[in-house]
Structures are given as C-alpha cells and as structure tokens.
Design a protein around this motif. Sequence first.
Motif, PDB file in Angstrom:
ATOM      1  N   LEU A  22     124.647  22.708   3.085  1.00 48.04           N
ATOM      2  CA  LEU A  22     125.563  23.773   3.503  1.00 48.04           C
ATOM      3  C   LEU A  22     126.727  24.019   2.538  1.00 48.04           C
ATOM      4  CD1 LEU A  22     125.986  23.647   7.374  1.00 48.04           C
ATOM      5  CD2 LEU A  22     125.447  25.629   5.981  1.00 48.04           C
ATOM      6  N   PRO A  23     127.489  23.001   2.146  1.00 49.41           N
ATOM      7  CA  PRO A  23     128.633  23.275   1.261  1.00 49.41           C
ATOM      8  C   PRO A  23     128.229  23.955  -0.046  1.00 49.41           C
ATOM      9  CG  PRO A  23     128.797  21.070   2.169  1.00 49.41           C
ATOM     10  CD  PRO A  23     127.436  21.589   2.543  1.00 49.41           C
ATOM     11  N   ARG A  24     127.150  23.492  -0.680  1.00 51.49           N
ATOM     12  CA  ARG A  24     126.707  24.103  -1.933  1.00 51.49           C
ATOM     13  C   ARG A  24     126.293  25.548  -1.711  1.00 51.49           C
ATOM     14  NH1 ARG A  24     128.143  25.043  -6.254  1.00 51.49           N
ATOM     15  NH2 ARG A  24     128.990  22.980  -6.139  1.00 51.49           N
ATOM     16  N   LYS A  25     125.570  25.809  -0.621  1.00 52.30           N
ATOM     17  CA  LYS A  25     125.126  27.176  -0.320  1.00 52.30           C
ATOM     18  C   LYS A  25     126.337  28.089  -0.121  1.00 52.30           C
ATOM     19  CE  LYS A  25     121.522  28.625   0.093  1.00 52.30           C
ATOM     20  NZ  LYS A  25     120.740  29.312  -0.971  1.00 52.30           N
ATOM     21  N   LEU A  26     127.322  27.614   0.626  1.00 55.20           N
ATOM     22  CA  LEU A  26     128.518  28.416   0.871  1.00 55.20           C
ATOM     23  C   LEU A  26     129.266  28.685  -0.427  1.00 55.20           C
ATOM     24  CD1 LEU A  26     130.335  29.848   2.888  1.00 55.20           C
ATOM     25  CD2 LEU A  26     131.517  27.684   3.251  1.00 55.20           C
ATOM     26  N   LEU A  27     129.420  27.683  -1.271  1.00 53.83           N
ATOM     27  CA  LEU A  27     130.098  27.873  -2.548  1.00 53.83           C
ATOM     28  C   LEU A  27     129.333  28.840  -3.451  1.00 53.83           C
ATOM     29  CD1 LEU A  27     131.394  24.281  -3.307  1.00 53.83           C
ATOM     30  CD2 LEU A  27     132.740  26.282  -2.642  1.00 53.83           C
ATOM     31  N   ASN A  28     128.016  28.769  -3.438  1.00 56.05           N
ATOM     32  CA  ASN A  28     127.210  29.719  -4.212  1.00 56.05           C
ATOM     33  C   ASN A  28     127.459  31.153  -3.755  1.00 56.05           C
ATOM     34  OD1 ASN A  28     126.067  27.660  -5.696  1.00 56.05           O
ATOM     35  ND2 ASN A  28     124.150  27.623  -4.547  1.00 56.05           N
ATOM     36  N   ILE A  29     127.514  31.343  -2.452  1.00 52.52           N
ATOM     37  CA  ILE A  29     127.760  32.680  -1.897  1.00 52.52           C
ATOM     38  C   ILE A  29     129.154  33.170  -2.290  1.00 52.52           C
ATOM     39  CG2 ILE A  29     128.108  33.974   0.255  1.00 52.52           C
ATOM     40  CD1 ILE A  29     125.895  32.097   1.457  1.00 52.52           C
ATOM     41  N   ILE A  30     130.149  32.298  -2.148  1.00 47.32           N
ATOM     42  CA  ILE A  30     131.523  32.668  -2.501  1.00 47.32           C
ATOM     43  C   ILE A  30     131.601  33.037  -3.979  1.00 47.32           C
ATOM     44  CG2 ILE A  30     133.871  31.765  -2.793  1.00 47.32           C
ATOM     45  CD1 ILE A  30     133.323  30.116  -0.184  1.00 47.32           C
ATOM     46  N   ASN A  31     130.998  32.224  -4.829  1.00 49.76           N
ATOM     47  CA  ASN A  31     131.031  32.494  -6.274  1.00 49.76           C
ATOM     48  C   ASN A  31     130.351  33.814  -6.623  1.00 49.76           C
ATOM     49  OD1 ASN A  31     132.490  30.199  -6.919  1.00 49.76           O
ATOM     50  ND2 ASN A  31     130.668  28.951  -7.225  1.00 49.76           N
ATOM     51  N   ARG A  32     129.194  34.068  -6.036  1.00 53.57           N
ATOM     52  CA  ARG A  32     128.492  35.331  -6.318  1.00 53.57           C
ATOM     53  C   ARG A  32     129.304  36.526  -5.831  1.00 53.57           C
ATOM     54  NH1 ARG A  32     122.315  35.251  -4.929  1.00 53.57           N
ATOM     55  NH2 ARG A  32     122.473  37.284  -5.913  1.00 53.57           N
ATOM     56  N   PHE A  33     129.878  36.391  -4.631  1.00 57.72           N
ATOM     57  CA  PHE A  33     130.697  37.484  -4.109  1.00 57.72           C
ATOM     58  C   PHE A  33     131.892  37.728  -5.023  1.00 57.72           C
ATOM     59  CE2 PHE A  33     134.142  39.281  -1.634  1.00 57.72           C
ATOM     60  CZ  PHE A  33     133.521  40.408  -1.123  1.00 57.72           C
ATOM     61  N   ASN A  34     132.553  36.657  -5.468  1.00 56.48           N
ATOM     62  CA  ASN A  34     133.703  36.811  -6.362  1.00 56.48           C
ATOM     63  C   ASN A  34     133.314  37.489  -7.662  1.00 56.48           C
ATOM     64  OD1 ASN A  34     135.685  35.782  -4.693  1.00 56.48           O
ATOM     65  ND2 ASN A  34     135.434  33.693  -5.425  1.00 56.48           N
ATOM     66  N   GLU A  35     132.165  37.133  -8.212  1.00 55.57           N
ATOM     67  CA  GLU A  35     131.695  37.771  -9.445  1.00 55.57           C
ATOM     68  C   GLU A  35     131.515  39.272  -9.238  1.00 55.57           C
ATOM     69  OE1 GLU A  35     128.085  35.920 -10.807  1.00 55.57           O
ATOM     70  OE2 GLU A  35     129.031  33.950 -10.924  1.00 55.57           O
ATOM     71  N   ILE A  36     130.921  39.634  -8.126  1.00 53.68           N
ATOM     72  CA  ILE A  36     130.679  41.049  -7.823  1.00 53.68           C
ATOM     73  C   ILE A  36     131.991  41.765  -7.537  1.00 53.68           C
ATOM     74  CG2 ILE A  36     129.656  42.615  -6.133  1.00 53.68           C
ATOM     75  CD1 ILE A  36     127.379  40.484  -5.854  1.00 53.68           C
ATOM     76  N   ASP A  37     132.842  41.142  -6.725  1.00 53.78           N
ATOM     77  CA  ASP A  37     134.074  41.787  -6.271  1.00 53.78           C
ATOM     78  C   ASP A  37     135.091  41.947  -7.398  1.00 53.78           C
ATOM     79  OD1 ASP A  37     135.258  42.970  -3.942  1.00 53.78           O
ATOM     80  OD2 ASP A  37     136.700  41.314  -3.916  1.00 53.78           O
ATOM     81  N   LYS A  38     135.089  41.053  -8.377  1.00 52.14           N
ATOM     82  CA  LYS A  38     136.071  41.106  -9.457  1.00 52.14           C
ATOM     83  C   LYS A  38     135.728  42.131 -10.529  1.00 52.14           C
ATOM     84  CE  LYS A  38     137.977  36.496  -9.045  1.00 52.14           C
ATOM     85  NZ  LYS A  38     138.095  35.169  -9.620  1.00 52.14           N
ATOM     86  N   LYS A  39     134.511  42.633 -10.516  1.00 55.28           N
ATOM     87  CA  LYS A  39     134.123  43.619 -11.517  1.00 55.28           C
ATOM     88  C   LYS A  39     134.919  44.905 -11.306  1.00 55.28           C
ATOM     89  CE  LYS A  39     129.418  42.093 -12.341  1.00 55.28           C
ATOM     90  NZ  LYS A  39     128.008  42.389 -12.169  1.00 55.28           N
ATOM     91  N   ALA A  40     135.442  45.430 -12.397  1.00 57.24           N
ATOM     92  CA  ALA A  40     136.159  46.696 -12.317  1.00 57.24           C
ATOM     93  C   ALA A  40     135.155  47.805 -11.999  1.00 57.24           C
ATOM     94  CB  ALA A  40     136.868  46.966 -13.633  1.00 57.24           C
ATOM     95  N   ARG A  41     135.557  48.721 -11.140  1.00 55.87           N
ATOM     96  CA  ARG A  41     134.703  49.845 -10.734  1.00 55.87           C
ATOM     97  C   ARG A  41     135.518  51.128 -10.809  1.00 55.87           C
ATOM     98  NH1 ARG A  41     133.518  45.725  -7.441  1.00 55.87           N
ATOM     99  NH2 ARG A  41     131.351  45.251  -7.030  1.00 55.87           N
ATOM    100  N   ASN A  42     134.826  52.241 -10.759  1.00 60.35           N
ATOM    101  CA  ASN A  42     135.564  53.505 -10.822  1.00 60.35           C
ATOM    102  C   ASN A  42     135.890  54.073  -9.433  1.00 60.35           C
ATOM    103  OD1 ASN A  42     133.207  54.720  -9.929  1.00 60.35           O
ATOM    104  ND2 ASN A  42     132.782  55.741 -11.863  1.00 60.35           N
ATOM    105  N   PHE A  43     135.237  53.639  -8.397  1.00 64.45           N
ATOM    106  CA  PHE A  43     135.512  54.091  -7.029  1.00 64.45           C
ATOM    107  C   PHE A  43     135.644  55.613  -6.948  1.00 64.45           C
ATOM    108  CE2 PHE A  43     136.939  49.661  -6.913  1.00 64.45           C
ATOM    109  CZ  PHE A  43     136.234  49.211  -5.811  1.00 64.45           C
ATOM    110  N   GLY A  44     134.685  56.301  -7.568  1.00 66.26           N
ATOM    111  CA  GLY A  44     134.625  57.751  -7.478  1.00 66.26           C
ATOM    112  C   GLY A  44     135.573  58.485  -8.408  1.00 66.26           C
TER     113      GLY A  44
END
Length: 147
Positions: free
Chosen positions: A10-32
């Motif tokens: 469980l802890p590793r799975k949760l950390l993997n999810i958090i890390n992937r989400f952070n990678e996606i969320d931190k990417k700069a986007r144009n938001f239209g």
Amino acid sequence: MDKKLQVDRLPRKLLNIINRFNEIDKKARNFGTDMVLHLSEIHLIEFIGDNAGLSISEIARKKNITKGAVSQTLIRLEGKGLVVKALNPENKSQAVISLTKKGWTAYCEHKKYHENINKIILSCIQGKSEEEINTIYTFLEQLENFI
C-alpha cells in the motif's frame, strides 16, 4: 493475495500515485489561452475568480502566502493579460484585482481540468459499495490529517 502482502504494498502504491499526479499537475499548461501557465499562476487565477474584488494584501492573507509572492505572480499574470488591477471604488488608495476575459477563459478551463480528475476518481469507485467508499474516504481523511 494475503493481507500482509497487500498492506506492505500500500505505501509504495500510494507514493507512486502521488508522484505521478505531481508530475502531471506540475506541467505548465495553457488552459485555453495562448501561453503556458504554471501551477502558482493558475491557482492564483482560480482564487481571484472565486474571490472577486480583493486587494493584494487580502489575497495574501486569505491564501496564507506573502504579499511579495502574490505581487510577483500578479506581475506575470498582468503581463500575460490575464488579470488587471483597478482602484477600489470604496477605497481609492487600494487596488483590487480582477480577471480579464482571457483570465476567465483560463479559470474555466482549469475548472474543467478538475472536473476531469473528478470523473477519473469517480470511475475508479464505480461499482463499490457505500461501505467500501466510506472506507476509502476515511483512509484518505486520516492520511490527510497526518500529513
């Protein structure tokens, strides 16, 4: 799979999810818009859209960040044509911040981004019983409180 193995994973799975989400969320986007926006910029746009007519000091106080951080981000957003400062009609010595049309576009696209995340999460719990959903929620709530 036995319970001990699941609990150990469980802890590793949760950390993997958090890390992937952070990678996606931190990417700069144009938001239209026609330029990329960084996380701090779009979150300030969201805050201004949700809290109209605030001054820099009020934004800083409500977001619990420094006035300098707010000012620096606002300078970038003004340069990108996403926010404007105007004199407060009730207090001429104070400037209030508002979104431009382009700022509202970014605000709305950011809301859609979060709606898509919500859809993904809801699809993951689709078919789960109320008890299972409550268990997941309780786990996340406890984790949030610890962090």
